[in-house]
Design a protein around this motif. Structure first.
Motif, short mmCIF file in Angstrom:
data_model
loop_
_atom_site.label_atom_id
_atom_site.label_comp_id
_atom_site.label_asym_id
_atom_site.label_seq_id
_atom_site.Cartn_x
_atom_site.Cartn_y
_atom_site.Cartn_z
N SER A 136 -19.29 -1.50 8.20
CA SER A 136 -18.78 -2.63 8.21
C SER A 136 -20.42 -3.46 8.89
CB SER A 136 -18.01 -3.58 8.72
OG SER A 136 -17.24 -3.53 10.31
N GLU A 146 -7.71 0.55 3.56
CA GLU A 146 -9.21 -0.30 4.44
C GLU A 146 -9.73 -0.72 3.36
OE1 GLU A 146 -13.30 2.44 5.52
OE2 GLU A 146 -11.23 3.30 4.94
N GLN A 147 -10.44 -1.84 3.10
CA GLN A 147 -11.57 -2.18 2.49
C GLN A 147 -13.34 -2.41 3.00
OE1 GLN A 147 -10.56 -3.60 -0.51
NE2 GLN A 147 -8.75 -2.97 -0.45
N GLN A 148 -13.77 -3.26 2.41
CA GLN A 148 -15.11 -3.53 3.13
C GLN A 148 -14.79 -4.40 4.43
OE1 GLN A 148 -18.36 -5.41 0.16
NE2 GLN A 148 -18.54 -3.53 0.05
N SER A 178 0.75 -1.15 0.01
CA SER A 178 -0.08 0.02 -0.10
C SER A 178 1.11 0.58 -0.02
CB SER A 178 -1.08 -0.73 1.23
OG SER A 178 -2.10 -1.18 0.79
#
Length: 362
Positions: free
Chosen positions: A359, A320-322, A187
């Motif tokens: 989330s 950041e992902q779901q 990242s």
């Protein structure tokens, strides 16, 4: 829904984040903490004499200075610490404070049980499971979890691993964050604007000594702490037991901090080679010191933040992902004192709660 959070670094910021998570989420969160050392505190560390565990010395932060604005803004934290008997007003004399740093309305606090007692206090309240000797090497996607809702796994330098975390928070010094492999490296590649900002964060470096004495030894100084001017090596000297208001039945302890230029110049040398140099300078600053029962030398490669991240955001989102979140926090994202750690912790907590709220709606 139960959330699992890994906090890397058992220092003040990590402890405050853990405490905030427990306060806000109660039993809806499981908190795990990793630290590469053998004890809590980070740069708010307290060391013990190898011959007398009651004889202690603060080798990192020396006392807590609270400016009027923060005394109001963070009043709840200081009331908690005062009510718990973990801090009290500094009663002794500090010599050599530069006028530009002196504010008559600033409140100065000391810790009767050592500065690390503050970190231990918040960790105890958080109920976090703390694992020492865990040196994080990388964070990856946890392949053992559902592909629809992947989570994070942490890997230590000795290949031990723990997984299924919804969020991981890195609170170590920024240069150590940039050394991480896995998702952090991916990242924050060389073309990442965030990496460029992180590389601009700067820290001072210094050495510290603790000299431990047996009960009955008398060290008579006109101060409890002194900022030393004119010596190329020593910047701070403290009669630590008197600074903290310790019982006279406990042997005295003396703390020495080197100047930043000295620390930078000798940073790559061994503590064994540097200790006698510091002691030689100490004899010039405080002549006729008695011989200590034992000495501990500490190298602080990352002592204080001299240049925080631009904008002092409190924290940054690395990825950041779901279904998972990777954050970085600490005083490198605010400013280098206890109030800076509180600022970073509150900023990080807000982001975590916002993420968990989103989330839970998936």
């Amino acid at each position: 829904m139960m959330y699992r959070v890994l906090i890397v670094g058992a220092g003040p910021t990590g402890a405050l984040i853990a405490n905030g998570l427990r306060r806000e989420l109660q039993q809806k969160v499981a908190i795990v903490m990793w630290d590469k050392s053998k004890g809590t505190g980070g740069r708010m560390s307290t060391s013990r004499s190898p011959t007398d565990e009651k004889c202690i010395a603060d080798l990192g932060a020396q006392y807590i200075s609270v400016l009027p604005d923060y005394a109001t803004k963070h009043a709840g934290y200081y009331k908690d610490l005062l009510d718990s008997g973990l801090i009290k007003s500094l009663a002794g004399k500090i010599e050599g404070i530069r006028e530009k740093y002196f504010n008559p309305d600033t409140k100065n606090y000391v810790t009767p049980n050592g500065i690390s007692s503050i970190v231990k206090h918040y960790l105890k309240k958080s109920g976090a499971v703390v694992n020492f000797d865990h040196h994080l090497s990388r964070v990856e996607v946890d392949n053992s979890t559902s592909a629809d809702h992947p989570r994070l796994a942490a890997f230590s330098a000795d290949s031990s691993t723990e997984g299924a975390f919804d969020a991981v928070v890195l609170t170590m010094p920024v240069p150590q964050i940039l050394q991480q492999e896995g998702l952090t490296r991916q990242s924050l590649d060389e073309n990442s604007p965030l990496r460029q900002k992180l590389e601009e964060v700067q820290y001072s470096s210094r050495y510290a000594l603790a000299l431990f004495y047996p009960p009955g030894v008398s060290i008579d100084l006109p101060f409890v702490g002194k900022y030393v001017e004119g010596d190329p090596c020593i910047r701070w000297v403290s009669l630590d037991n008197k600074k903290r208001g310790a019982d006279d039945s406990v042997g005295p302890s003396l703390v020495v901090h080197t100047s930043v230029p000295f620390g930078i110049k000798h940073l790559e040398e061994s503590k064994e080679n540097i200790q006698p140099i510091i002691l030689q300078h100490l004899k010039a600053v405080i002549p006729n010191l008695p011989e200590p029962a034992s000495i501990k030398c500490q190298k602080w490669r990352y002592s204080q933040v001299s240049k925080p991240m631009e904008g002092a955001p409190g924290h940054v989102t690395i990825l950041e992902q779901q279904s998972y979140l990777l954050l970085a926090a600490g005083d490198g994202f605010s400013h280098s004192n206890f109030d800076g750690c509180i600022e970073s912790a509150e900023s990080t907590l807000s982001k975590l709660l916002e993420f968990f709220q989103k989330s839970s709606q998936l």
